[in-house]
Design a protein around this motif. Structure first.
Motif, mmCIF file in Angstrom:
data_model
loop_
_atom_site.group_PDB
_atom_site.id
_atom_site.type_symbol
_atom_site.label_atom_id
_atom_site.label_comp_id
_atom_site.label_asym_id
_atom_site.label_seq_id
_atom_site.Cartn_x
_atom_site.Cartn_y
_atom_site.Cartn_z
ATOM 1 N N CYS A 152 44.881 51.257 35.646
ATOM 2 C CA CYS A 152 45.116 50.798 37.010
ATOM 3 C C CYS A 152 43.962 51.355 38.072
ATOM 4 O O CYS A 152 43.604 50.731 38.874
ATOM 5 C CB CYS A 152 46.495 51.291 37.462
ATOM 6 S SG CYS A 152 47.710 49.926 36.558
ATOM 7 N N GLU A 153 43.699 52.592 37.728
ATOM 8 C CA GLU A 153 42.684 53.419 38.738
ATOM 9 C C GLU A 153 41.388 52.636 38.360
ATOM 10 O O GLU A 153 40.639 52.419 39.351
ATOM 11 C CB GLU A 153 42.830 54.983 38.198
ATOM 12 C CG GLU A 153 43.888 55.585 38.811
ATOM 13 C CD GLU A 153 44.017 55.776 40.431
ATOM 14 O OE1 GLU A 153 42.859 55.928 41.060
ATOM 15 O OE2 GLU A 153 45.036 55.938 40.916
ATOM 16 N N GLU A 154 41.031 52.450 37.158
ATOM 17 C CA GLU A 154 39.763 51.607 36.819
ATOM 18 C C GLU A 154 39.610 50.283 37.403
ATOM 19 O O GLU A 154 38.590 49.980 37.597
ATOM 20 C CB GLU A 154 39.523 51.781 35.402
ATOM 21 C CG GLU A 154 39.284 52.833 34.636
ATOM 22 C CD GLU A 154 39.321 52.647 33.165
ATOM 23 O OE1 GLU A 154 39.281 51.897 32.427
ATOM 24 O OE2 GLU A 154 39.699 53.738 32.545
ATOM 25 N N ASP A 155 40.516 49.633 37.592
ATOM 26 C CA ASP A 155 40.961 48.410 37.769
ATOM 27 C C ASP A 155 41.857 48.136 38.662
ATOM 28 O O ASP A 155 43.047 47.818 38.559
ATOM 29 C CB ASP A 155 41.242 47.417 36.429
ATOM 30 C CG ASP A 155 41.023 45.975 36.994
ATOM 31 O OD1 ASP A 155 41.268 45.511 38.196
ATOM 32 O OD2 ASP A 155 41.188 44.945 36.044
ATOM 33 N N THR A 212 53.920 37.470 31.029
ATOM 34 C CA THR A 212 53.634 36.212 31.551
ATOM 35 C C THR A 212 53.052 36.118 32.919
ATOM 36 O O THR A 212 52.277 35.267 33.332
ATOM 37 C CB THR A 212 54.607 35.036 31.262
ATOM 38 O OG1 THR A 212 55.590 35.547 32.058
ATOM 39 C CG2 THR A 212 54.865 34.986 29.904
ATOM 40 N N ALA A 213 53.486 37.006 33.793
ATOM 41 C CA ALA A 213 53.106 37.081 35.326
ATOM 42 C C ALA A 213 51.780 37.601 35.468
ATOM 43 O O ALA A 213 51.027 37.180 36.380
ATOM 44 C CB ALA A 213 54.235 38.004 36.121
ATOM 45 N N LEU A 214 51.199 38.549 34.507
ATOM 46 C CA LEU A 214 49.683 38.975 34.547
ATOM 47 C C LEU A 214 48.808 37.807 34.314
ATOM 48 O O LEU A 214 48.768 37.135 33.034
ATOM 49 C CB LEU A 214 49.565 40.032 33.485
ATOM 50 C CG LEU A 214 50.255 41.361 34.325
ATOM 51 C CD1 LEU A 214 50.225 42.518 32.924
ATOM 52 C CD2 LEU A 214 49.385 41.856 35.089
ATOM 53 N N PRO A 215 47.621 37.582 34.873
ATOM 54 C CA PRO A 215 46.667 36.702 34.574
ATOM 55 C C PRO A 215 46.094 36.947 33.260
ATOM 56 O O PRO A 215 46.162 38.406 32.774
ATOM 57 C CB PRO A 215 45.555 36.942 35.657
ATOM 58 C CG PRO A 215 46.374 37.564 37.060
ATOM 59 C CD PRO A 215 47.538 38.301 36.370
ATOM 60 N N PRO A 216 45.693 36.025 32.306
ATOM 61 C CA PRO A 216 45.192 36.289 31.047
ATOM 62 C C PRO A 216 44.201 37.591 30.892
ATOM 63 O O PRO A 216 44.524 38.404 29.983
ATOM 64 C CB PRO A 216 44.637 35.126 30.696
ATOM 65 C CG PRO A 216 45.438 33.990 31.449
ATOM 66 C CD PRO A 216 45.650 34.548 32.723
ATOM 67 N N GLY A 242 45.965 46.996 39.075
ATOM 68 C CA GLY A 242 47.130 48.173 39.298
ATOM 69 C C GLY A 242 47.887 47.291 40.422
ATOM 70 O O GLY A 242 49.151 47.398 40.485
ATOM 71 N N MET A 243 47.237 46.716 41.401
ATOM 72 C CA MET A 243 48.100 46.041 42.483
ATOM 73 C C MET A 243 48.834 44.977 42.121
ATOM 74 O O MET A 243 49.961 44.728 42.322
ATOM 75 C CB MET A 243 47.017 45.556 43.476
ATOM 76 C CG MET A 243 47.900 45.060 44.869
ATOM 77 S SD MET A 243 48.749 46.518 45.562
ATOM 78 C CE MET A 243 49.399 45.554 46.866
ATOM 79 N N THR A 244 48.301 44.296 41.046
ATOM 80 C CA THR A 244 49.145 43.035 40.453
ATOM 81 C C THR A 244 50.393 43.544 39.711
ATOM 82 O O THR A 244 51.333 43.208 39.725
ATOM 83 C CB THR A 244 48.011 42.079 39.675
ATOM 84 O OG1 THR A 244 47.012 41.561 40.401
ATOM 85 C CG2 THR A 244 48.763 41.019 38.832
ATOM 86 N N LEU A 245 50.042 44.539 38.922
ATOM 87 C CA LEU A 245 51.257 45.267 38.136
ATOM 88 C C LEU A 245 52.264 45.981 38.999
ATOM 89 O O LEU A 245 53.315 45.587 38.851
ATOM 90 C CB LEU A 245 50.335 46.463 37.141
ATOM 91 C CG LEU A 245 51.555 47.119 36.239
ATOM 92 C CD1 LEU A 245 51.815 46.005 35.423
ATOM 93 C CD2 LEU A 245 50.620 48.375 35.572
ATOM 94 N N VAL A 246 51.783 46.522 40.023
ATOM 95 C CA VAL A 246 52.812 47.197 40.994
ATOM 96 C C VAL A 246 53.754 45.959 41.725
ATOM 97 O O VAL A 246 54.711 46.080 41.799
ATOM 98 C CB VAL A 246 52.146 48.048 42.131
ATOM 99 C CG1 VAL A 246 53.267 48.204 43.163
ATOM 100 C CG2 VAL A 246 51.760 49.408 41.338
#
Length: 151
Positions: free
Chosen positions: A110-113, A9-13, A117-121
């Motif tokens: 995460c490397e491609e995007d 739910t924290a990740l943008p759609p 990757g930054m959002t996930l970390v």
């Protein structure tokens, strides 16, 4: 204290959709060992239903539960950081349904995007900070009880 961050739910759609494309649904019966401390951390899960206990082996015969995770919680973060080994063990406390993600395809995404990757970390860091704060609170509570009992 803030509430626990939920990864999906924290990740943008749009980012959530890209991540979910890499996941698969899995289930674990009650009392199933999901992973052991020291094992290779090559995947992670987002719990859909049920409960998982994280534990630490304190003697050859005794494990201590350090946290209980439930619906929406991230299970496993060691895949993200070297040496990619589990710090704790995990066991299904009840029947569990979860989304499972293999680490390598997620790391490649995460490397491609880099924004994803930054959002996930960042989200994983928020989850870890919350869990650390909860553990600190539990330790302080145990210390206080220990002092009051005169032990």
């Amino acid at each position: 204290m803030t509430k626990a961050t939920k990864l999906l739910t924290a990740l943008p759609p749009p980012q959530r959709g890209r991540l979910m494309a890499l996941g698969r649904e899995v289930s674990f019966p009650e009392d199933t060992r999901i992973f052991e401390a020291g094992g290779t951390a090559d995947r992670f899960w987002v719990i859909r239903s049920g409960a998982v206990s994280l534990d630490q082996q304190v003697t050859s015969l005794q494990r201590v539960t350090v946290a209980t995770l439930g619906s929406g919680d991230l299970l496993g973060w060691s895949w993200l950081f070297p040496p990619h080994q589990w710090d704790f063990g995990a066991e299904a406390f009840s029947p569990v349904r979860a989304y499972e993600f293999e680490a390598q395809p997620v790391l490649e995404l995460c490397e491609e995007d880099p924004q994803l990757g930054m959002t996930l970390v960042r989200i994983v860091a928020e989850i870890l900070a919350y869990r650390l704060e909860m553990t600190r609170g539990q330790l302080m509570e145990q210390y206080s009880l220990h002092r009051r009992s005169g032990l």
